[in-house]
Write a protein that holds these residues in place. Structure first.
Motif, PDB file in Angstrom:
ATOM      1  N   ARG A   1      37.324  29.378 -73.248  1.00 25.85           N
ATOM      2  CA  ARG A   1      35.647  30.125 -73.952  1.00 25.85           C
ATOM      3  C   ARG A   1      36.515  31.005 -72.989  1.00 25.85           C
ATOM      4  NH1 ARG A   1      30.662  27.340 -72.960  1.00 25.85           N
ATOM      5  NH2 ARG A   1      31.222  26.395 -74.717  1.00 25.85           N
ATOM      6  N   PRO A   2      35.917  32.938 -72.691  1.00 27.88           N
ATOM      7  CA  PRO A   2      36.286  34.060 -72.046  1.00 27.88           C
ATOM      8  C   PRO A   2      35.201  33.724 -71.094  1.00 27.88           C
ATOM      9  CG  PRO A   2      35.409  34.686 -74.312  1.00 27.88           C
ATOM     10  CD  PRO A   2      35.812  32.935 -74.357  1.00 27.88           C
ATOM     11  N   ARG A   3      35.353  33.799 -70.153  1.00 29.00           N
ATOM     12  CA  ARG A   3      34.428  34.501 -68.728  1.00 29.00           C
ATOM     13  C   ARG A   3      33.497  34.624 -68.656  1.00 29.00           C
ATOM     14  NH1 ARG A   3      36.923  32.710 -63.922  1.00 29.00           N
ATOM     15  NH2 ARG A   3      34.906  34.285 -62.864  1.00 29.00           N
ATOM     16  N   LEU A   4      32.813  35.941 -69.545  1.00 32.72           N
ATOM     17  CA  LEU A   4      32.169  35.974 -70.000  1.00 32.72           C
ATOM     18  C   LEU A   4      30.991  35.018 -70.625  1.00 32.72           C
ATOM     19  CD1 LEU A   4      29.907  38.807 -70.030  1.00 32.72           C
ATOM     20  CD2 LEU A   4      30.610  39.773 -72.594  1.00 32.72           C
TER      21      LEU A   4
ATOM     22  N   PHE B   1      30.346  48.555 -67.425  1.00 33.59           N
ATOM     23  CA  PHE B   1      29.655  47.605 -66.902  1.00 33.59           C
ATOM     24  C   PHE B   1      28.144  46.784 -66.456  1.00 33.59           C
ATOM     25  CE2 PHE B   1      27.044  46.623 -62.285  1.00 33.59           C
ATOM     26  CZ  PHE B   1      28.681  45.586 -62.319  1.00 33.59           C
ATOM     27  N   GLY B   2      27.209  48.042 -67.407  1.00 34.91           N
ATOM     28  CA  GLY B   2      25.956  46.841 -67.895  1.00 34.91           C
ATOM     29  C   GLY B   2      25.749  46.523 -68.867  1.00 34.91           C
ATOM     30  N   ILE B   3      26.875  46.005 -69.548  1.00 38.01           N
ATOM     31  CA  ILE B   3      26.435  45.757 -70.647  1.00 38.01           C
ATOM     32  C   ILE B   3      27.227  44.037 -70.317  1.00 38.01           C
ATOM     33  CG2 ILE B   3      27.967  46.423 -72.287  1.00 38.01           C
ATOM     34  CD1 ILE B   3      26.643  45.447 -74.910  1.00 38.01           C
ATOM     35  N   TRP B   4      27.684  43.979 -69.354  1.00 38.51           N
ATOM     36  CA  TRP B   4      29.090  42.709 -69.004  1.00 38.51           C
ATOM     37  C   TRP B   4      28.004  42.150 -68.380  1.00 38.51           C
ATOM     38  CZ3 TRP B   4      30.489  41.642 -63.842  1.00 38.51           C
ATOM     39  CH2 TRP B   4      30.809  40.948 -63.703  1.00 38.51           C
ATOM     40  N   PHE B   5      27.689  43.282 -67.539  1.00 38.06           N
ATOM     41  CA  PHE B   5      26.792  42.221 -66.444  1.00 38.06           C
ATOM     42  C   PHE B   5      25.102  41.849 -67.130  1.00 38.06           C
ATOM     43  CE2 PHE B   5      23.280  42.405 -62.498  1.00 38.06           C
ATOM     44  CZ  PHE B   5      23.651  41.815 -61.737  1.00 38.06           C
TER      45      PHE B   5
ATOM     46  N   PHE C   1      23.694  34.509 -69.828  1.00 43.10           N
ATOM     47  CA  PHE C   1      24.617  33.585 -70.657  1.00 43.10           C
ATOM     48  C   PHE C   1      25.076  32.790 -69.672  1.00 43.10           C
ATOM     49  CE2 PHE C   1      26.400  36.272 -74.130  1.00 43.10           C
ATOM     50  CZ  PHE C   1      26.249  35.412 -74.945  1.00 43.10           C
ATOM     51  N   ARG C   2      24.395  33.214 -68.188  1.00 45.31           N
ATOM     52  CA  ARG C   2      24.427  31.724 -67.559  1.00 45.31           C
ATOM     53  C   ARG C   2      23.358  31.107 -66.698  1.00 45.31           C
ATOM     54  NH1 ARG C   2      28.289  31.101 -63.810  1.00 45.31           N
ATOM     55  NH2 ARG C   2      31.013  32.683 -64.224  1.00 45.31           N
TER      56      ARG C   2
ATOM     57  N   TRP D   1      18.156  45.680 -72.701  1.00 48.92           N
ATOM     58  CA  TRP D   1      17.672  47.595 -71.961  1.00 48.92           C
ATOM     59  C   TRP D   1      19.288  47.919 -72.398  1.00 48.92           C
ATOM     60  CZ3 TRP D   1      16.862  48.454 -65.939  1.00 48.92           C
ATOM     61  CH2 TRP D   1      16.601  49.207 -65.912  1.00 48.92           C
ATOM     62  N   MET D   2      20.793  47.162 -72.091  1.00 45.34           N
ATOM     63  CA  MET D   2      21.847  47.112 -71.432  1.00 45.34           C
ATOM     64  C   MET D   2      22.240  47.743 -72.487  1.00 45.34           C
ATOM     65  SD  MET D   2      22.118  47.716 -68.050  1.00 45.34           S
ATOM     66  CE  MET D   2      20.537  48.401 -68.305  1.00 45.34           C
ATOM     67  N   VAL D   3      21.884  46.210 -73.830  1.00 48.67           N
ATOM     68  CA  VAL D   3      22.692  46.356 -74.766  1.00 48.67           C
ATOM     69  C   VAL D   3      22.058  47.550 -75.811  1.00 48.67           C
ATOM     70  CG1 VAL D   3      22.897  45.668 -76.907  1.00 48.67           C
ATOM     71  CG2 VAL D   3      23.218  43.920 -75.572  1.00 48.67           C
ATOM     72  N   ALA D   4      20.977  48.358 -75.224  1.00 48.14           N
ATOM     73  CA  ALA D   4      20.094  49.681 -75.933  1.00 48.14           C
ATOM     74  C   ALA D   4      21.174  50.909 -75.678  1.00 48.14           C
ATOM     75  CB  ALA D   4      18.463  49.451 -75.971  1.00 48.14           C
ATOM     76  N   ILE D   5      21.589  50.701 -74.560  1.00 48.08           N
ATOM     77  CA  ILE D   5      22.213  52.220 -74.270  1.00 48.08           C
ATOM     78  C   ILE D   5      23.475  51.656 -74.159  1.00 48.08           C
ATOM     79  CG2 ILE D   5      23.085  53.224 -71.492  1.00 48.08           C
ATOM     80  CD1 ILE D   5      21.325  52.255 -70.117  1.00 48.08           C
ATOM     81  N   PHE D   6      23.986  50.584 -74.290  1.00 52.33           N
ATOM     82  CA  PHE D   6      25.480  50.983 -74.608  1.00 52.33           C
ATOM     83  C   PHE D   6      25.929  50.660 -76.313  1.00 52.33           C
ATOM     84  CE2 PHE D   6      29.179  48.089 -76.385  1.00 52.33           C
ATOM     85  CZ  PHE D   6      30.648  48.835 -75.493  1.00 52.33           C
TER      86      PHE D   6
END
Length: 279
Positions: free
Chosen positions: A3-6, A56-60, A66-67, A81-86
């Motif tokens: 599974r991808p780390r994200l 970086f925002g959407i990754w973080f 997910f954690r 919020w980060m998904v909205a920007i990305f």
């Protein structure tokens, strides 16, 4: 397959999205508008820096979400919020970088959004937001959220700019459209899950159109406050509302008698608090 780390981390212990209330819709619309204005403001300062912040925002944001093993308002809404920007950057990037028209971008993101929903339903046999209790469903959910954000950005710009309606009339248009699924659901003419996602998709162009109306200059049919000012004002409201729901904790889904186990092909024990039959 690894599974991808994200997407790594423990399986959810409870639904990972908030209960759908009036406050949910209010924060969602503000977040969409804020994402639109902030994306534009960052791009005006430096396109490379804006791109780096968006990625970086959407990754973080997704990493934090997910954690987590259950819904947490600050984490969830930060991720939105980060998904909205990305999502805004993706849509604007296709237009500015590839020269794609608003109408073509709207069609493409409509197809992408539909594909996500079809794949999600074929895999899980439900699109209920009350069923986000497994890692796989959470991946489908956030894929759908990202797709709807990009679609909403393209469609809002299409009506306001390409069709020359202007930002405020465009906001009124989507404000009228978003009422339709609610009325159909209330009259028993539309499945609650379909009604939710139909309204959810429209929140993006609705919020973005209002944000553009506040921030864009007068010659672009806006009020001329500037994207930076519009972003700041919405950010203050956003923080206040998220703090409110965090303190009240009245947006946390509670298990009920109408909940049942997820689709039988899922791993044994996955999502023991799975989706209700409706909604």
């Amino acid at each position: 397959m690894t599974r991808p780390r994200l997407f790594s981390g423990p399986e959810p212990l409870a639904p990972k999205v908030p209960e759908i209330t009036a406050m949910f819709w209010l924060i969602k619309i503000i977040t969409t508008g804020m994402g639109e204005a902030m994306s534009d403001f960052l791009g005006q300062q430096s396109v490379p820096a804006a791109g780096a912040i968006g990625i970086f925002g959407i990754w973080f944001g997704l990493r934090l979400q997910f954690r987590a093993t259950e819904y947490r308002a600050p984490v969830y809404w930060f991720c939105v919020w980060m998904v909205a920007i990305f999502g805004t950057m993706v849509s604007d990037g296709l237009r500015d970088g590839a020269g794609m028209s608003y109408s073509v971008a709207t069609v493409i993101f409509s197809i992408v959004t539909a594909a996500v929903f079809v794949r999600w339903y074929r895999s899980e046999k439900t699109l209920s937001i009350h069923s986000i209790v497994t890692r796989r469903r959470e991946v489908f959910y956030w894929s759908a959220v990202l797709a709807t954000f990009a679609l909403g950005t393209a469609s809002g710009d299409w009506t306001a700019i390409q069709l020359k309606l202007g930002f405020f009339p465009s906001a009124l248009l989507f404000g009228g459209i978003i009422i339709i699924p609610g009325l159909l659901w209330w009259r028993g003419k539309l499945n609650p899950i379909a009604a939710f996602w139909a309204a959810y998709i429209v929140t993006r162009p609705l919020g973005a159109s209002f944000a553009d109306w506040f921030g864009k200059p007068h010659d672009a049919t806006g009020l001329g406050l500037g994207d930076g000012v519009a972003s700041g004002l919405m950010l203050i409201v956003f923080f206040a509302l998220v703090a409110w729901v965090t303190a009240r904790k009245n947006d946390i889904q509670e298990p009920g008698e109408h909940w049942h186990l997820p689709h039988p092909h899922l791993p044994h024990g996955a999502g023991l608090r799975a989706q209700p039959a409706e909604g």
